[in-house]
Design a protein around this motif. Structure first.
Motif, PDB file in Angstrom:
ATOM      1  N   GLU A 121       0.834  -1.211   0.000  1.00 42.99           N
ATOM      2  CA  GLU A 121       0.000   0.000   0.000  1.00 42.99           C
ATOM      3  C   GLU A 121       0.867   1.260   0.000  1.00 42.99           C
ATOM      4  O   GLU A 121       0.570   2.230  -0.696  1.00 42.99           O
ATOM      5  CB  GLU A 121      -0.946  -0.009   1.201  1.00 42.99           C
ATOM      6  N   PHE A 122       1.966   1.227   0.753  1.00 41.41           N
ATOM      7  CA  PHE A 122       2.883   2.363   0.798  1.00 41.41           C
ATOM      8  C   PHE A 122       3.524   2.586  -0.570  1.00 41.41           C
ATOM      9  O   PHE A 122       3.666   3.724  -1.029  1.00 41.41           O
ATOM     10  CB  PHE A 122       3.938   2.140   1.879  1.00 41.41           C
ATOM     11  N   PHE A 123       3.902   1.497  -1.246  1.00 43.28           N
ATOM     12  CA  PHE A 123       4.454   1.624  -2.600  1.00 43.28           C
ATOM     13  C   PHE A 123       3.440   2.298  -3.528  1.00 43.28           C
ATOM     14  O   PHE A 123       3.797   3.160  -4.322  1.00 43.28           O
ATOM     15  CB  PHE A 123       4.828   0.259  -3.165  1.00 43.28           C
ATOM     16  N   SER A 124       2.163   1.921  -3.408  1.00 44.51           N
ATOM     17  CA  SER A 124       1.123   2.524  -4.255  1.00 44.51           C
ATOM     18  C   SER A 124       0.984   4.024  -3.995  1.00 44.51           C
ATOM     19  O   SER A 124       0.878   4.824  -4.924  1.00 44.51           O
ATOM     20  CB  SER A 124      -0.226   1.850  -4.021  1.00 44.51           C
ATOM     21  N   VAL A 125       0.989   4.398  -2.728  1.00 37.85           N
ATOM     22  CA  VAL A 125       0.827   5.811  -2.346  1.00 37.85           C
ATOM     23  C   VAL A 125       2.010   6.648  -2.805  1.00 37.85           C
ATOM     24  O   VAL A 125       1.847   7.795  -3.206  1.00 37.85           O
ATOM     25  CB  VAL A 125       0.646   5.927  -0.808  1.00 37.85           C
ATOM     26  N   THR A 126       3.209   6.078  -2.758  1.00 38.70           N
ATOM     27  CA  THR A 126       4.418   6.861  -3.035  1.00 38.70           C
ATOM     28  C   THR A 126       4.952   6.673  -4.453  1.00 38.70           C
ATOM     29  O   THR A 126       6.034   7.142  -4.763  1.00 38.70           O
ATOM     30  CB  THR A 126       5.533   6.513  -2.027  1.00 38.70           C
ATOM     31  N   SER A 127       4.201   6.025  -5.327  1.00 32.17           N
ATOM     32  CA  SER A 127       4.692   5.804  -6.690  1.00 32.17           C
ATOM     33  C   SER A 127       4.279   6.905  -7.655  1.00 32.17           C
ATOM     34  O   SER A 127       4.704   6.909  -8.793  1.00 32.17           O
ATOM     35  CB  SER A 127       4.208   4.453  -7.211  1.00 32.17           C
ATOM     36  N   ASN A 128       3.464   7.837  -7.228  1.00 31.23           N
ATOM     37  CA  ASN A 128       2.944   8.863  -8.128  1.00 31.23           C
ATOM     38  C   ASN A 128       3.757  10.147  -8.067  1.00 31.23           C
ATOM     39  O   ASN A 128       3.315  11.153  -7.547  1.00 31.23           O
ATOM     40  CB  ASN A 128       1.476   9.169  -7.801  1.00 31.23           C
ATOM     41  N   GLY A 129       4.959  10.108  -8.582  1.00 29.41           N
ATOM     42  CA  GLY A 129       5.782  11.309  -8.647  1.00 29.41           C
ATOM     43  C   GLY A 129       6.204  11.856  -7.306  1.00 29.41           C
ATOM     44  O   GLY A 129       6.348  13.056  -7.140  1.00 29.41           O
ATOM     45  N   LYS A 130       6.421  11.020  -6.343  1.00 26.87           N
ATOM     46  CA  LYS A 130       6.805  11.462  -4.996  1.00 26.87           C
ATOM     47  C   LYS A 130       8.319  11.468  -4.825  1.00 26.87           C
ATOM     48  O   LYS A 130       8.818  11.404  -3.722  1.00 26.87           O
ATOM     49  CB  LYS A 130       6.172  10.569  -3.932  1.00 26.87           C
ATOM     50  N   GLY A 131       9.092  11.488  -5.909  1.00 24.77           N
ATOM     51  CA  GLY A 131      10.542  11.545  -5.825  1.00 24.77           C
ATOM     52  C   GLY A 131      11.220  10.208  -6.022  1.00 24.77           C
ATOM     53  O   GLY A 131      12.325  10.119  -6.519  1.00 24.77           O
ATOM     54  N   SER A 132      10.555   9.135  -5.647  1.00 23.26           N
ATOM     55  CA  SER A 132      11.112   7.799  -5.805  1.00 23.26           C
ATOM     56  C   SER A 132      10.754   7.291  -7.200  1.00 23.26           C
ATOM     57  O   SER A 132       9.607   7.371  -7.611  1.00 23.26           O
ATOM     58  CB  SER A 132      10.518   6.878  -4.738  1.00 23.26           C
ATOM     59  N   VAL A 133      11.751   6.786  -7.941  1.00 24.45           N
ATOM     60  CA  VAL A 133      11.481   6.324  -9.299  1.00 24.45           C
ATOM     61  C   VAL A 133      11.278   4.812  -9.373  1.00 24.45           C
ATOM     62  O   VAL A 133      10.843   4.297 -10.389  1.00 24.45           O
ATOM     63  CB  VAL A 133      12.592   6.748 -10.285  1.00 24.45           C
ATOM     64  N   ASP A 134      11.599   4.100  -8.283  1.00 25.57           N
ATOM     65  CA  ASP A 134      11.427   2.655  -8.277  1.00 25.57           C
ATOM     66  C   ASP A 134      11.378   2.186  -6.828  1.00 25.57           C
ATOM     67  O   ASP A 134      12.040   2.765  -5.966  1.00 25.57           O
ATOM     68  CB  ASP A 134      12.585   1.967  -9.014  1.00 25.57           C
ATOM     69  N   ALA A 135      10.615   1.148  -6.572  1.00 22.16           N
ATOM     70  CA  ALA A 135      10.542   0.561  -5.237  1.00 22.16           C
ATOM     71  C   ALA A 135      10.289  -0.934  -5.383  1.00 22.16           C
ATOM     72  O   ALA A 135       9.479  -1.345  -6.213  1.00 22.16           O
ATOM     73  CB  ALA A 135       9.437   1.209  -4.418  1.00 22.16           C
TER      74      ALA A 135
END
Length: 180
Positions: A24-38
């Protein structure tokens, strides 16, 4: 590119809840939040104490710092606190050649493959840069040490931002293959 590996020791019996929260955290933070891959790396089946790996990639140090200072990350940390052991997680930063050869496969390629791809890149760049720019600097009367430094700036820049990213992408299947 900066790659961060974080190891979290999850309390026994909390693995499914941790995995769900992490997804769920990956989903929340995958939309242009600075991280390009998780990516999540699960512990081996039957591990006595489950240790999970979390791999994150960032385009820069400032994007990484902004991500770890974000409200989303702070909420995530609070959410998983009851699921993990209290000690601080172990952080490992991969940059330099290790970052160039990050494949997402969970383990880096063997050193001999990294050496071969690096040798190909250096050979390509120096075979172009030295014959083209070396004589120009010599005719201009630039002292050897300064000319050498200038040529190396061009070579390293081309390797870092153009040649090595292209070579690692082109050689990805070979870099990640295992002998049978």
């Amino acid at each position: 590119m900066i790659h961060i590996a974080i190891l979290r020791r999850v309390r026994p019996g909390k693995e499914a809840e941790f995995e769900r929260a992490l997804s769920e955290f990956f989903s929340v933070t995958s939309n242009g939040k600075g991280s390009v891959d998780a990516q999540m790396i699960r512990p081996l089946p039957g591990s006595v104490e489950p240790v999970y790996g979390v791999l994150r990639s960032f385009p820069s140090g400032s994007e990484r710092d902004k991500f770890y200072a974000s409200s989303e990350f702070k909420e995530w940390t609070a959410r998983i606190a009851p699921l993990v052991h209290a000690e601080p997680p172990e952080h490992r930063v991969f940059d330099g050649l290790a970052a160039l050869f990050h494949t997402g496969a969970g383990r880096p390629p063997p050193n001999y493959k990294i050496a071969i791809v690096t040798w190909v890149g250096v050979t390509m760049v120096t075979s172009f840069v030295i014959p083209v720019f070396g004589p120009m600097l010599g005719k201009a009367g630039v002292p050897f040490l300064i000319a050498n430094a200038l040529l190396n700036i061009v070579i390293v820049s081309l390797l870092t931002w153009l040649v090595m990213p292209l070579l690692t992408k082109a050689a990805r299947s070979w870099l990640t293959s295992t002998p049978s």
